[in-house]
Design a protein around this motif. Structure first.
Motif, PDB file in Angstrom:
ATOM      1  N   ILE A   1      40.424 -52.226 -92.586  1.00 40.67           N
ATOM      2  CA  ILE A   1      41.268 -52.335 -91.394  1.00 40.67           C
ATOM      3  C   ILE A   1      40.355 -52.326 -90.176  1.00 40.67           C
ATOM      4  O   ILE A   1      39.390 -51.552 -90.125  1.00 40.67           O
ATOM      5  CB  ILE A   1      42.283 -51.183 -91.324  1.00 40.67           C
ATOM      6  CG1 ILE A   1      43.338 -51.347 -92.420  1.00 40.67           C
ATOM      7  CG2 ILE A   1      42.968 -51.122 -89.955  1.00 40.67           C
ATOM      8  CD1 ILE A   1      44.313 -50.189 -92.520  1.00 40.67           C
ATOM      9  N   GLY A   2      40.631 -53.194 -89.200  1.00 39.51           N
ATOM     10  CA  GLY A   2      39.799 -53.237 -88.005  1.00 39.51           C
ATOM     11  C   GLY A   2      40.442 -54.039 -86.886  1.00 39.51           C
ATOM     12  O   GLY A   2      41.565 -54.536 -87.015  1.00 39.51           O
ATOM     13  N   ASN A   3      39.706 -54.158 -85.778  1.00 39.52           N
ATOM     14  CA  ASN A   3      40.156 -54.917 -84.613  1.00 39.52           C
ATOM     15  C   ASN A   3      39.456 -56.269 -84.561  1.00 39.52           C
ATOM     16  O   ASN A   3      38.352 -56.427 -85.095  1.00 39.52           O
ATOM     17  CB  ASN A   3      39.853 -54.173 -83.318  1.00 39.52           C
ATOM     18  CG  ASN A   3      40.448 -52.783 -83.272  1.00 39.52           C
ATOM     19  OD1 ASN A   3      39.758 -51.833 -82.942  1.00 39.52           O
ATOM     20  ND2 ASN A   3      41.728 -52.656 -83.586  1.00 39.52           N
ATOM     21  N   ARG A   4      40.070 -57.240 -83.889  1.00 38.27           N
ATOM     22  CA  ARG A   4      39.473 -58.555 -83.714  1.00 38.27           C
ATOM     23  C   ARG A   4      38.626 -58.545 -82.448  1.00 38.27           C
ATOM     24  O   ARG A   4      39.106 -58.260 -81.350  1.00 38.27           O
ATOM     25  CB  ARG A   4      40.579 -59.605 -83.598  1.00 38.27           C
ATOM     26  CG  ARG A   4      40.157 -61.051 -83.882  1.00 38.27           C
ATOM     27  CD  ARG A   4      39.363 -61.663 -82.758  1.00 38.27           C
ATOM     28  NE  ARG A   4      39.386 -63.114 -82.793  1.00 38.27           N
ATOM     29  CZ  ARG A   4      38.666 -63.869 -81.996  1.00 38.27           C
ATOM     30  NH1 ARG A   4      37.860 -63.318 -81.098  1.00 38.27           N
ATOM     31  NH2 ARG A   4      38.757 -65.172 -82.063  1.00 38.27           N
ATOM     32  N   GLY A   5      37.324 -58.780 -82.606  1.00 40.30           N
ATOM     33  CA  GLY A   5      36.422 -58.805 -81.468  1.00 40.30           C
ATOM     34  C   GLY A   5      35.465 -59.969 -81.582  1.00 40.30           C
ATOM     35  O   GLY A   5      35.618 -60.850 -82.428  1.00 40.30           O
ATOM     36  N   SER A   6      34.450 -59.971 -80.727  1.00 43.69           N
ATOM     37  CA  SER A   6      33.455 -61.039 -80.785  1.00 43.69           C
ATOM     38  C   SER A   6      32.185 -60.587 -80.099  1.00 43.69           C
ATOM     39  O   SER A   6      32.182 -59.637 -79.309  1.00 43.69           O
ATOM     40  CB  SER A   6      33.974 -62.312 -80.113  1.00 43.69           C
ATOM     41  OG  SER A   6      34.146 -62.106 -78.723  1.00 43.69           O
ATOM     42  N   TYR A   7      31.100 -61.271 -80.407  1.00 37.97           N
ATOM     43  CA  TYR A   7      29.836 -61.088 -79.719  1.00 37.97           C
ATOM     44  C   TYR A   7      29.273 -62.477 -79.445  1.00 37.97           C
ATOM     45  O   TYR A   7      28.877 -63.182 -80.360  1.00 37.97           O
ATOM     46  CB  TYR A   7      28.862 -60.263 -80.547  1.00 37.97           C
ATOM     47  CG  TYR A   7      27.515 -60.076 -79.885  1.00 37.97           C
ATOM     48  CD1 TYR A   7      26.350 -60.528 -80.482  1.00 37.97           C
ATOM     49  CD2 TYR A   7      27.420 -59.475 -78.632  1.00 37.97           C
ATOM     50  CE1 TYR A   7      25.116 -60.372 -79.875  1.00 37.97           C
ATOM     51  CE2 TYR A   7      26.198 -59.314 -78.014  1.00 37.97           C
ATOM     52  CZ  TYR A   7      25.053 -59.772 -78.638  1.00 37.97           C
ATOM     53  OH  TYR A   7      23.843 -59.616 -78.012  1.00 37.97           O
ATOM     54  N   GLY A   8      29.286 -62.875 -78.166  1.00 41.17           N
ATOM     55  CA  GLY A   8      28.932 -64.242 -77.842  1.00 41.17           C
ATOM     56  C   GLY A   8      29.977 -65.176 -78.434  1.00 41.17           C
ATOM     57  O   GLY A   8      31.173 -65.025 -78.211  1.00 41.17           O
TER      58      GLY A   8
END
Length: 586
Positions: free
Chosen positions: A393-400
Motif C-alpha cells: 500500500i502506498g501513495n502515488r508520487g514522482s521524482y522528475g
C-alpha cells in the motif's frame, strides 16, 4: 618548595564580575603559599558545588564524577577552576577549540582534562584578537563532564568552553527564547520554543519516537534546496527571539525531493515535520533523513502519508496507478512481481510489475510509518526476493519524470524465501543470512550481544555509543595508533556462495578516520588468514555505508570483522562508530 594556588578564592573573584575583554585584577594578593622543608605536603580537599558562583576545584569535580560513575555524562553544565599544567592541543583557527589539563596545584595535584572545548564566551578561537592558553594560567571552565571509560575525567567533546583566563572573561550572549507553544501535531505545531522545551525533556542524542510539526521563520539557510539531493538545511526562529531550531537535510513539500518551485528565503514562514533530536546536547534539529517541509508560506504539498479523509485504500492496477493524480492523501493497494531488487539494499527500492505495467517502489516499510532501514528485517522475516509476488500500500508520487510509489508499506507476500535461521546462518535456501544484533541495540556486560568472537578475531575495546545511524545505540570501536583493532562477530557457519557484508561507519571526532571490512575463517577456535576489502575514509559529519563482497568455496565457519586500522600513511588509528551491520547471500 611546592606552590599551591588558592583556587577557591580565585574562582569566586574571577567569576564575580567581568565583562567582555576587560582585564580584571588578579584574584589574590599572593598567589603562592610556601611550605617549609619540614612541613608535610598539603592535601587538597574538594570544595565548591559546580555552580558559576561556587565552582568545583579539581578535587571537587573528581569527587562529583566518582558519584556519577564511569561514562555517565552530567545532565547540567558544571563549572570547574584550576591551574593549567599541560597543554595538549592549543586553540586553533581550524577548529576553534583546544585540549589542556588543569590541576589544583602547578605541580599537577589532581588532574582534569578540558577536552576539545571552545574559547572565551563559548565561541571559536580567533587568533587576531585572542590569546592562547599556556601553562600556569588560572582558568575557570564550564560544560558537560564525564569520567570517560572510568579513567579519564574530562569535559564532553564540543560541550564546554573557557569562562575566564587569569581573571579575564567574556560575556556569553544570552539567547532569548519565547513562550513554549503548541503540541507538535499537524493541527497545533510546536513553535521553536515549544520544540526546544520538548527536546529538553528527551535528553541529549535521544530521537523522538514520533514525528512532530514545528512552525517558525527561516533565519539562516545552510544548504538550499537543489535538484542534486533534493533537500535543504536551515535554521528556524520564533519572531522576535533568537533561539534556533535546525531543519537538517529535510525534503521538499509533500515529503519529496525538490524538483521545482520556490526556493527558501530569510523570513519565510515554514512548518517542518519530522523526528527531532538534540544532537550532542547542543544542536536541536530534525533527525537526519526523517524531516520534510510541510508548508512554505501557507503552501502545502499534502504531507508525508497522512490518513485519507475516508480512511479507505483503493485496490488498483499498476497502469491505473501510473495514470492517477499525484497525491499523498490517497492510498492505493498494488500487487505485482518484484523486479530489479538490489542485493543488500537497506531501504527496499525495486520495480513492481503486473500484467498492465511497471512502477518504481521508493522504499518499503515493514508497517505504516515505520523506518526504511527496517527493510532488512522485513527481508529476513518474510523472505522477499527477486521474482516474489508482493502486495503493498502506498501513495502515488514522482521524482522528475519517474512515477514512484511513495510511503509504501508491506501487506503480504507469495513465493518468498523461507526466513533465515538464527545465529546468523542462512538456512533453507534463504537468500539472506541474518546477523545477531546487527543494529547494536542489545548489550550485556558492556558488550553488544553477538559481537564477541571466541577466537582472537575480537581484539578491540568496545563501548556503547548513543550517536546511532538507526535506533538508540551504535558500537564504538576504540582505535590504537600502534596496532590494528577488530570488531568481530560471533562465529557464523555459512554455506558456499557469495556474500555481501555491509555496515555504516562514522568518525567520533573532527579528525578523519578509516575502516576496513572483512572476514576470517575459524577452525576449532583458531583463526586462519584474514581477508579484507579496501580502506574506507570516514568522518563525523555523517554516516558512510561500507560494503564488501566475498566468496566461500565450501561451507565455512567465519567471523565477520570490522578493522579499525593503526596509524600509518593512510590511516589514523582514531576511535570509530559502527552501526546497522548486515550480511546478505547473493
Amino acid at each position: 618548595m611546592k606552590k599551591i594556588y588558592n583556587i577557591l578564592m580565585a574562582a569566586a573573584i574571577a567569576l564575580g564580575t567581568f565583562t567582555s575583554c576587560e582585564d580584571v585584577p588578579m584574584p589574590f594578593n599572593n598567589p603562592l603559599d610556601y611550605l617549609e622543608p619540614d612541613e608535610e605536603e598539603t592535601v587538597i580537599e574538594p570544595v565548591g558545588d559546580g555552580t558559576k558562583d561556587n565552582p568545583f576545584n579539581v578535587a571537587g569535580v573528581l569527587a562529583y564524577l566518582n558519584e556519577l560513575g564511569p561514562d555517565v555524562e552530567s545532565t547540567k553544565d558544571i563549572y570547574v577552576t584550576g591551574v593549567v599544567t599541560a597543554v595538549k592541543e592549543e586553540f586553533s583557527t581550524q577548529y576553534g577549540n583546544a585540549q589542556f589539563v588543569i590541576s589544583d596545584t602547578d605541580e599537577g595535584t589532581n588532574q582534569f582534562t578540558f577536552y576539545r572545548g571552545l574559547y572565551l564566551g563559548n565561541k571559536k578561537y580567533n587568533n587576531e584578537n585572542d590569546v592562547n592558553i599556556k601553562e600556569d594560567d588560572l582558568v575557570v571552565i564550564c560544560g558537560k563532564i564525564v569520567n570517560y571509560r572510568g579513567s579519564t575525567p574530562e569535559t564532553v567533546q564540543n560541550k564546554a568552553y573557557v569562562v575566564s583566563i587569569n581573571g579575564k572573561g567574556a560575556d556569553v550572549p544570552e539567547v532569548k527564547t519565547g513562550e513554549a507553544k503548541g503540541t507538535g501535531t499537524q493541527a497545533d505545531p510546536y513553535n521553536v520554543a515549544g520544540v526546544l522545551n520538548y527536546l529538553s525533556g528527551l535528553g541529549a542524542d535521544v530521537t523522538s519516537p514520533n514525528e512532530v510539526y514545528i512552525k517558525g521563520k527561516v533565519k539562516d539557510i545552510t544548504e538550499q534546496f537543489g535538484t542534486q539531493y533534493g533537500n535543504a538545511t536551515f535554521t528556524m526562529i520564533d519572531e522576535g527571539f533568537d533561539a534556533v531550531f535546525t531543519a537538517y537535510r529535510v525534503l521538499y513539500l509533500g515529503n519529496k525531493k525538490y524538483t521545482e518551485g520556490d526556493l527558501l528565503k530569510e523570513n519565510d514562514e515554514v512548518i517542518v515535520c519530522g523526528k527531532v533530536v538534540n544532537f550532542k546536547g547542543n544542536t536541536p534539529e530534525t533527525a537526519q533523513n526523517t524531516g520534510y517541509l510541510y508548508s512554505l508560506n501557507g503552501k502545502t504539498g499534502g504531507g508525508g502519508g497522512g490518513e485519507t479523509p475516508s480512511g479507505e485504500v483503493k485496490p488498483i492496477s499498476i497502469a491505473d496507478f501510473n495514470a492517477a493524480p499525484e497525491s499523498t492523501d490517497v492510498w492505493y493497494q498494488l500487487t505485482g512481481t518484484v523486479k530489479n531488487l538490489k542485493e543488500g539494499d537497506i531501504y527496499g527500492n525495486f520495480d513492481l510489475e503486473d500484467a498492465t505495467g511497471s512502477v518504481y517502489v521508493y522504499g518499503l516499510l515493514s508497517e505504516k510509518g515505520g523506518e526504511k532501514k527496517k527493510f532488512q528485517d522485513l527481508v529476513a522475516a518474510k523472505g522477499i526476493k527477486e521474482g516474489c509476488t508482493l502486495t503493498i500500500i502506498g501513495n502515488r508520487g514522482s521524482y522528475g519524470d519517474k512515477i514512484e510509489v511513495l510511503n509504501a508499506y508491506f501487506v503480504s507476500i507469495e513465493g518468498g524465501a523461507e526466513p533465515s535461521g538464527g545465529g546468523g546462518e542462512g538456512g533453507g535456501g534463504s537468500t539472506v543470512a541474518t546477523l545477531t544484533n546487527g543494529d547494536f541495540e542489545t548489550w550485556a556486560d558492556g558488550l553488544p550481544t553477538g559481537w564477541k568472537s571466541a577466537s582472537s578475531a575480537s581484539n578491540a575495546t568496545l563501548s556503547q555509543g548513543t550517536d546511532a545511524h538507526g535506533g538508540s545505540y551504535a558500537v564504538i570501536v576504540a582505535g590504537n595508533e600502534g596496532s590494528n583493532k577488530r570488531l568481530a562477530s560471533q562465529e557464523i557457519t555459512l554455506e558456499a556462495g557469495t556474500y555481501n557484508f555491509s555496515f555504516y561507519a562514522k568518525a567520533t571526532t573532527e579528525d578523519p578516520a578509516q575502516t576496513r571490512p572483512g572476514y576470517v575463517p575459524v577452525t576449532d577456535g583458531n583463526v586462519g588468514s584474514y581477508a579484507y576489502g579496501d580502506y574506507v575514509n570516514i568522518n563525523n559529519s555523517g554516516w558512510t555505508l561500507v560494503s564488501y563482497d566475498f566468496t566461500l568455496e565450501a561451507t565455512t565457519t567465519v567471523c565477520l570483522v570490522v578493522m579499525n586500522p593503526k596509524k600509518s600513511n593512510y590511516s589514523s588509528g582514531k576511535d570509530i562508530l559502527i552501526d546497522d551491520a548486515s550480511l546478505t547471500k547473493k
